[in-house]
Motif scaffolding. Structure first.
Motif, PDB file in Angstrom:
ATOM      1  N   LEU A 249       0.831  -1.201   0.000  1.00  0.00           N
ATOM      2  CA  LEU A 249       0.000   0.000   0.000  1.00  0.00           C
ATOM      3  C   LEU A 249       0.865   1.251   0.000  1.00  0.00           C
ATOM      4  CD1 LEU A 249      -2.751  -1.060   2.573  1.00  0.00           C
ATOM      5  CD2 LEU A 249      -2.805  -1.294   0.080  1.00  0.00           C
ATOM      6  N   ASP A 250       1.952   1.227   0.764  1.00  0.00           N
ATOM      7  CA  ASP A 250       2.875   2.366   0.768  1.00  0.00           C
ATOM      8  C   ASP A 250       3.511   2.558  -0.608  1.00  0.00           C
ATOM      9  OD1 ASP A 250       2.312   2.795   3.407  1.00  0.00           O
ATOM     10  OD2 ASP A 250       4.288   2.195   4.164  1.00  0.00           O
ATOM     11  N   ARG A 251       3.824   1.479  -1.293  1.00  0.00           N
ATOM     12  CA  ARG A 251       4.378   1.607  -2.650  1.00  0.00           C
ATOM     13  C   ARG A 251       3.364   2.258  -3.581  1.00  0.00           C
ATOM     14  NH1 ARG A 251       6.089  -3.712  -5.020  1.00  0.00           N
ATOM     15  NH2 ARG A 251       5.494  -4.764  -3.097  1.00  0.00           N
ATOM     16  N   GLY A 252       2.095   1.909  -3.398  1.00  0.00           N
ATOM     17  CA  GLY A 252       1.056   2.551  -4.201  1.00  0.00           C
ATOM     18  C   GLY A 252       0.997   4.042  -3.959  1.00  0.00           C
ATOM     19  N   TYR A 253       1.165   4.433  -2.701  1.00  0.00           N
ATOM     20  CA  TYR A 253       1.163   5.866  -2.358  1.00  0.00           C
ATOM     21  C   TYR A 253       2.272   6.597  -3.119  1.00  0.00           C
ATOM     22  CZ  TYR A 253       1.934  10.003   0.592  1.00  0.00           C
ATOM     23  OH  TYR A 253       2.126  11.283   1.056  1.00  0.00           O
ATOM     24  N   HIS A 254       3.439   6.010  -3.199  1.00  0.00           N
ATOM     25  CA  HIS A 254       4.560   6.660  -3.876  1.00  0.00           C
ATOM     26  C   HIS A 254       4.452   6.561  -5.395  1.00  0.00           C
ATOM     27  CE1 HIS A 254       6.653   7.514  -0.173  1.00  0.00           C
ATOM     28  NE2 HIS A 254       6.545   6.257   0.207  1.00  0.00           N
ATOM     29  N   ALA A 255       3.779   5.534  -5.899  1.00  0.00           N
ATOM     30  CA  ALA A 255       3.745   5.304  -7.349  1.00  0.00           C
ATOM     31  C   ALA A 255       2.603   6.013  -8.057  1.00  0.00           C
ATOM     32  CB  ALA A 255       3.660   3.801  -7.619  1.00  0.00           C
ATOM     33  N   ALA A 257      -0.509   8.912  -8.244  1.00  0.00           N
ATOM     34  CA  ALA A 257      -1.009  10.192  -7.734  1.00  0.00           C
ATOM     35  C   ALA A 257      -2.360  10.030  -7.047  1.00  0.00           C
ATOM     36  CB  ALA A 257      -1.103  11.192  -8.881  1.00  0.00           C
ATOM     37  N   GLU A 258      -3.207   9.151  -7.554  1.00  0.00           N
ATOM     38  CA  GLU A 258      -4.526   8.951  -6.961  1.00  0.00           C
ATOM     39  C   GLU A 258      -4.411   8.485  -5.514  1.00  0.00           C
ATOM     40  OE1 GLU A 258      -8.644   6.397  -7.767  1.00  0.00           O
ATOM     41  OE2 GLU A 258      -6.868   6.095  -9.037  1.00  0.00           O
ATOM     42  N   CYS A 259      -3.357   7.726  -5.223  1.00  0.00           N
ATOM     43  CA  CYS A 259      -3.171   7.208  -3.871  1.00  0.00           C
ATOM     44  C   CYS A 259      -2.622   8.262  -2.905  1.00  0.00           C
ATOM     45  CB  CYS A 259      -2.247   5.990  -3.900  1.00  0.00           C
ATOM     46  SG  CYS A 259      -2.951   4.563  -4.737  1.00  0.00           S
ATOM     47  N   ARG A 260      -2.254   9.421  -3.434  1.00  0.00           N
ATOM     48  CA  ARG A 260      -1.784  10.534  -2.584  1.00  0.00           C
ATOM     49  C   ARG A 260      -2.796  11.670  -2.508  1.00  0.00           C
ATOM     50  NH1 ARG A 260       2.671   9.421  -5.900  1.00  0.00           N
ATOM     51  NH2 ARG A 260       2.304  11.310  -7.153  1.00  0.00           N
ATOM     52  N   ALA A 261      -3.897  11.532  -3.230  1.00  0.00           N
ATOM     53  CA  ALA A 261      -4.821  12.656  -3.387  1.00  0.00           C
ATOM     54  C   ALA A 261      -5.473  13.092  -2.081  1.00  0.00           C
ATOM     55  CB  ALA A 261      -5.895  12.301  -4.410  1.00  0.00           C
ATOM     56  N   ASN A 262      -5.736  12.148  -1.176  1.00  0.00           N
ATOM     57  CA  ASN A 262      -6.521  12.469   0.031  1.00  0.00           C
ATOM     58  C   ASN A 262      -5.746  12.330   1.326  1.00  0.00           C
ATOM     59  OD1 ASN A 262      -8.999  12.735  -1.543  1.00  0.00           O
ATOM     60  ND2 ASN A 262      -8.897  10.506  -1.751  1.00  0.00           N
ATOM     61  N   ILE A 263      -4.474  11.954   1.239  1.00  0.00           N
ATOM     62  CA  ILE A 263      -3.696  11.718   2.453  1.00  0.00           C
ATOM     63  C   ILE A 263      -2.324  12.362   2.327  1.00  0.00           C
ATOM     64  CG2 ILE A 263      -4.902   9.655   3.218  1.00  0.00           C
ATOM     65  CD1 ILE A 263      -2.818   7.935   1.864  1.00  0.00           C
ATOM     66  N   SER A 264      -1.755  12.741   3.452  1.00  0.00           N
ATOM     67  CA  SER A 264      -0.469  13.436   3.452  1.00  0.00           C
ATOM     68  C   SER A 264       0.688  12.538   3.860  1.00  0.00           C
ATOM     69  CB  SER A 264      -0.538  14.640   4.404  1.00  0.00           C
ATOM     70  OG  SER A 264      -0.834  14.224   5.730  1.00  0.00           O
ATOM     71  N   LYS A 265       0.371  11.273   4.236  1.00  0.00           N
ATOM     72  CA  LYS A 265       1.405  10.331   4.667  1.00  0.00           C
ATOM     73  C   LYS A 265       1.142   8.986   4.004  1.00  0.00           C
ATOM     74  CE  LYS A 265       1.449  12.462   9.274  1.00  0.00           C
ATOM     75  NZ  LYS A 265       1.153  12.231  10.716  1.00  0.00           N
ATOM     76  N   PRO A 266       2.127   8.113   3.938  1.00  0.00           N
ATOM     77  CA  PRO A 266       1.890   6.770   3.420  1.00  0.00           C
ATOM     78  C   PRO A 266       0.847   6.032   4.264  1.00  0.00           C
ATOM     79  CG  PRO A 266       4.232   7.224   3.537  1.00  0.00           C
ATOM     80  CD  PRO A 266       3.557   8.347   4.256  1.00  0.00           C
ATOM     81  N   PRO A 267       0.113   5.099   3.667  1.00  0.00           N
ATOM     82  CA  PRO A 267      -0.955   4.398   4.389  1.00  0.00           C
ATOM     83  C   PRO A 267      -0.517   3.758   5.700  1.00  0.00           C
ATOM     84  CG  PRO A 267      -1.121   3.949   2.061  1.00  0.00           C
ATOM     85  CD  PRO A 267       0.139   4.735   2.247  1.00  0.00           C
ATOM     86  N   SER A 268       0.688   3.223   5.751  1.00  0.00           N
ATOM     87  CA  SER A 268       1.110   2.547   6.981  1.00  0.00           C
ATOM     88  C   SER A 268       1.140   3.491   8.170  1.00  0.00           C
ATOM     89  CB  SER A 268       2.481   1.899   6.791  1.00  0.00           C
ATOM     90  OG  SER A 268       3.481   2.875   6.540  1.00  0.00           O
ATOM     91  N   ALA A 269       1.341   4.777   7.930  1.00  0.00           N
ATOM     92  CA  ALA A 269       1.357   5.738   9.038  1.00  0.00           C
ATOM     93  C   ALA A 269       0.016   5.785   9.754  1.00  0.00           C
ATOM     94  CB  ALA A 269       1.728   7.126   8.518  1.00  0.00           C
ATOM     95  N   TYR A 270      -1.071   5.579   9.016  1.00  0.00           N
ATOM     96  CA  TYR A 270      -2.406   5.552   9.615  1.00  0.00           C
ATOM     97  C   TYR A 270      -2.721   4.149  10.147  1.00  0.00           C
ATOM     98  CZ  TYR A 270      -2.472   9.700   6.695  1.00  0.00           C
ATOM     99  OH  TYR A 270      -2.137  10.894   6.098  1.00  0.00           O
ATOM    100  N   LEU A 271      -2.359   3.145   9.384  1.00  0.00           N
ATOM    101  CA  LEU A 271      -2.699   1.770   9.761  1.00  0.00           C
ATOM    102  C   LEU A 271      -1.966   1.316  11.014  1.00  0.00           C
ATOM    103  CD1 LEU A 271      -2.766   0.307   6.163  1.00  0.00           C
ATOM    104  CD2 LEU A 271      -4.740   0.570   7.682  1.00  0.00           C
TER     105      LEU A 271
END
Length: 342
Positions: A249-255, A257-271
């Protein structure tokens, strides 16, 4: 804080004085009577042993005595050394009903839980069930459950008749939950694509875990935990595959743009702020969740009294962990007690 001992794999282990079973299920007798009276769209019958069977796509639950007899259940907990259970409803939920009936049934279940807690605390506490196919009514019922019934939060199902929990129709519910500092517990429901899971019990064995994983990932990418930071999220069944897939999921955030549209940190930071119950009894898998989110974010769970659940496997799995006595005590009960204000 640590008392008692037993053997796992030939080695003595210890268990905490306080054991809080976060993941278990109860059908109030009033709800079962409503099913018998034909007031529900849910199909049910009685098996050869006299137990109600409750059907939903890809699965059915056999409501054994522990599901419906609170006196019997309490005796089991006393025998097994369980300090407290967090009562929750279970599949198929109230949201499968017509909305007006869903509201009536949710109130019925929550009132029954509240009566048990009043009469039997500290053996039991509870999380509310909500009429999730009516988002506005769900806001009202969460408010009533937390303010009037004094519940610490609610259990949500991983989808609502195919609608994702991340859908914006539920954001007013999350706004209220954030205001109240609610615990929101995600438990799986029949997943989309259940028709491919009707053999070999694949729906509960695989589909449940997929649906929890999907629900959590979509909530994070949609920005719900970032927007509503005071909600305390809990995932059933060790989070499905979340601890295992978080890196992807974190790789998706970096790869993307849609995965960064609503969040300011990689998903693992929330999970990593989510909590994970131990209804995956393999200590190696529990250790993966500990390594991911920390021992302070893992909660004992049994799935009692479902056929696939086990109070003793819950105790044994945690007891076999290669962690400190203090961390075991947290997982057995300390984390849940702190989370729920017990």
């Amino acid at each position: 804080m640590i008392v008692g001992s037993h053997r796992v794999g030939g080695k003595p282990t210890t268990r905490a004085a306080q054991v809080v079973d976060f993941h278990n299920h109860f059908y109030p007798p009033a709800y079962l009577e409503a099913l018998r009276a034909g007031k529900s769209v849910v199909k049910s019958d009685i098996d050869a042993e006299g137990n109600p069977r409750i059907y939903y796509p890809g699965d059915y639950n056999v409501a054994v005595r522990g599901h419906r007899d609170i006196d019997f259940r309490q005796k089991v907990l006393e025998k097994e050394g369980i300090t407290t259970q967090v009562l929750t409803f279970t599949t198929p939920g109230t949201h499968v009903e017509e909305p007006r009936t869903a509201v009536t049934f949710a109130r019925m279940v929550n009132d029954a839980f509240a009566s048990i807690v009043r009469q039997r605390a500290p053996r039991f506490t509870a999380l509310a069930t909500l009429p999730l196919n009516d988002p506005a009514a769900s806001v009202a019922e969460l408010t009533r459950a937390m303010n009037d019934l004094k519940f610490p939060g609610a259990m949500l199902f991983s989808n609502v008749n195919g609608v994702a929990l991340a859908d914006q129709r539920y954001w007013p519910l999350y706004e209220k939950a954030n205001e109240l500092g609610a615990v929101l517990y995600i438990h799986p429901e029949s997943p989309v694509g259940v028709e491919a899971m009707t053999e070999y019990w694949l729906m509960p064995l695989v589909g449940f875990l997929i649906d929890t994983t999907l629900a959590a990932a979509k909530l994070v990418f949609a920005g719900v935990p970032e927007r509503y930071p005071r909600i305390r999220w809990v995932l059933a069944h060790l989070g499905g595959a979340i601890p295992y897939l978080a890196e992807r999921l974190d790789r998706g955030y970096h790869a993307f743009a849609e995965c960064r549209a609503n969040i300011s940190k990689p998903p693992s930071a929330y999970l990593k702020r989510f909590y994970y119950d131990t209804v995956n009894f393999d200590p190696r898998n529990i250790q993966l969740a500990i390594d991911f989110a920390g021992a302070d974010h893992v909660l004992a769970g049994s799935d009692y009294p479902h056929q696939i659940g086990s109070l003793r496997s819950m105790i044994k799995g945690i007891g076999a962990l290669q962690v400190s006595a203090q961390d075991k005590a947290r997982i057995y009960g300390g984390n849940a007690a702190k989370l729920l204000g017990l």
